[in-house]
Design a protein around this motif. Sequence first.
Motif, PDB file in Angstrom:
ATOM      1  N   ILE A 118       0.854  -1.192   0.000  1.00  0.00           N
ATOM      2  CA  ILE A 118       0.000   0.000   0.000  1.00  0.00           C
ATOM      3  C   ILE A 118       0.885   1.236   0.000  1.00  0.00           C
ATOM      4  N   ASN A 119       0.533   2.214  -0.813  1.00  0.00           N
ATOM      5  CA  ASN A 119       1.217   3.506  -0.787  1.00  0.00           C
ATOM      6  C   ASN A 119       0.180   4.568  -1.115  1.00  0.00           C
TER       7      ASN A 119
ATOM      8  N   VAL B  33      -7.654  17.796  -5.620  1.00  0.00           N
ATOM      9  CA  VAL B  33      -7.303  16.397  -5.366  1.00  0.00           C
ATOM     10  C   VAL B  33      -7.334  16.152  -3.863  1.00  0.00           C
ATOM     11  N   GLY B  34      -8.103  15.148  -3.438  1.00  0.00           N
ATOM     12  CA  GLY B  34      -8.215  14.854  -2.016  1.00  0.00           C
ATOM     13  C   GLY B  34      -7.283  13.764  -1.537  1.00  0.00           C
ATOM     14  N   SER B  35      -7.079  12.736  -2.357  1.00  0.00           N
ATOM     15  CA  SER B  35      -6.194  11.632  -1.971  1.00  0.00           C
ATOM     16  C   SER B  35      -5.861  10.804  -3.192  1.00  0.00           C
ATOM     17  N   CYS B  36      -4.814  10.008  -3.054  1.00  0.00           N
ATOM     18  CA  CYS B  36      -4.370   9.162  -4.150  1.00  0.00           C
ATOM     19  C   CYS B  36      -3.575   8.008  -3.562  1.00  0.00           C
ATOM     20  N   GLY B  37      -3.653   6.850  -4.213  1.00  0.00           N
ATOM     21  CA  GLY B  37      -2.909   5.719  -3.665  1.00  0.00           C
ATOM     22  C   GLY B  37      -2.876   4.531  -4.596  1.00  0.00           C
ATOM     23  N   THR B  38      -2.198   3.484  -4.141  1.00  0.00           N
ATOM     24  CA  THR B  38      -2.108   2.240  -4.897  1.00  0.00           C
ATOM     25  C   THR B  38      -2.168   1.055  -3.942  1.00  0.00           C
TER      26      THR B  38
ATOM     27  N   LEU C 104       2.703   2.330 -18.412  1.00  0.00           N
ATOM     28  CA  LEU C 104       3.542   2.811 -17.314  1.00  0.00           C
ATOM     29  C   LEU C 104       3.370   4.310 -17.116  1.00  0.00           C
ATOM     30  N   GLU C 105       2.948   5.010 -18.171  1.00  0.00           N
ATOM     31  CA  GLU C 105       2.726   6.455 -18.051  1.00  0.00           C
ATOM     32  C   GLU C 105       1.631   6.752 -17.035  1.00  0.00           C
ATOM     33  N   TYR C 106       0.584   5.938 -17.008  1.00  0.00           N
ATOM     34  CA  TYR C 106      -0.473   6.117 -16.009  1.00  0.00           C
ATOM     35  C   TYR C 106       0.100   5.948 -14.604  1.00  0.00           C
ATOM     36  N   GLU C 107       0.874   4.885 -14.433  1.00  0.00           N
ATOM     37  CA  GLU C 107       1.420   4.581 -13.107  1.00  0.00           C
ATOM     38  C   GLU C 107       2.355   5.693 -12.639  1.00  0.00           C
ATOM     39  N   ARG C 108       3.164   6.219 -13.550  1.00  0.00           N
ATOM     40  CA  ARG C 108       4.060   7.325 -13.182  1.00  0.00           C
ATOM     41  C   ARG C 108       3.257   8.542 -12.750  1.00  0.00           C
ATOM     42  N   ALA C 109       2.160   8.819 -13.435  1.00  0.00           N
ATOM     43  CA  ALA C 109       1.323   9.977 -13.086  1.00  0.00           C
ATOM     44  C   ALA C 109       0.711   9.805 -11.699  1.00  0.00           C
ATOM     45  N   PHE C 110       0.177   8.605 -11.418  1.00  0.00           N
ATOM     46  CA  PHE C 110      -0.386   8.345 -10.093  1.00  0.00           C
ATOM     47  C   PHE C 110       0.682   8.479  -9.004  1.00  0.00           C
ATOM     48  N   LYS C 111       1.844   7.910  -9.247  1.00  0.00           N
ATOM     49  CA  LYS C 111       2.914   7.960  -8.239  1.00  0.00           C
ATOM     50  C   LYS C 111       3.360   9.387  -7.978  1.00  0.00           C
ATOM     51  N   HIS C 112       3.358  10.220  -9.013  1.00  0.00           N
ATOM     52  CA  HIS C 112       3.729  11.628  -8.837  1.00  0.00           C
ATOM     53  C   HIS C 112       2.699  12.337  -7.956  1.00  0.00           C
TER      54      HIS C 112
END
Length: 287
Positions: free
Chosen positions: A3-4, A24-29, A130-138
């Motif tokens: 979890i992150n 933006v209120g929150s974001c995670g994986t 991977l572009e989606y994942e990079r955007a979420f991680k940012h």
Amino acid sequence: MYINSGYLNNSHLDFKDRTRPLIVGSCGTYRLSSHPKMPTYRPKGRKDFQIIYIASGLVHFHFDKPENETIVSAGNIVLYRPAELQKYEFYGKDKTEVYWVHFTGSEVKNILRKNGFTDKERIFPVGTSLEYERAFKHIILELQKCDADYQEMLTLLLCHLLIIFHRAMLQEHTLKNEFLDRQMDTAASYFNQNYNHEINIDAYASSLGMSVSWFIRNFKKYTGETPVQFITSLRMTNAQVLLENTTYSINEIARIVGYNNALYFSRIFHKQKGCSPSQYRTRSHET
């Protein structure tokens, strides 16, 4: 299980805020590999909007009613709007990995529409990248670090994510989903065997645990026709055979292929074939 996540002002409470166009209120994986199950159940939904991107594996969603089930595979995103029932599960056996983001604001609906998120759809195919994942991680990192002007940066990053999703939705994607393919193949076989009986499409979709719109959309993707078009084609094809090779009356043929009303059958036949059943029989005999 991995979890992150990051939360605006370190608050886990959902909120509605219309003081700015987009917040933006929150974001995670989440990534499951061995944990048996991770369920989410919010009967009254949330106050904000939520996007869930399935990066790998499957997610079991329950739209509209808790008893419904729709399995969504990698390469799709699911959009939840405020006050919508949220019930979904991740299973370790599916090796599921998802990214999610919550957001609110005065212009959210217009921003979503502009980027291809129509008002009535829940599931949008975008493929995996991977572009989606990079955007979420940012976005997660910005929420965790809270550097100068980070809220403005979060808005820009979410807009960037929505734009690349929109670009993907404008392209043709063929997303292989063996589970759905099997269900659609079973449906096609069922319609083939029962085309001459009354078939309730809503009831059939419900028996699969699917919403009607989701079933129709995937059936058309699989066969090239909606269920009604598919059944009508079967009826007309078999009516042609009977008209060519038997002396049954039009009324009898109508009943044999599934129509209690011969006039309605004739009208559908004319619309499909360009002539009445009687005209078709005459022409076929002349030929």
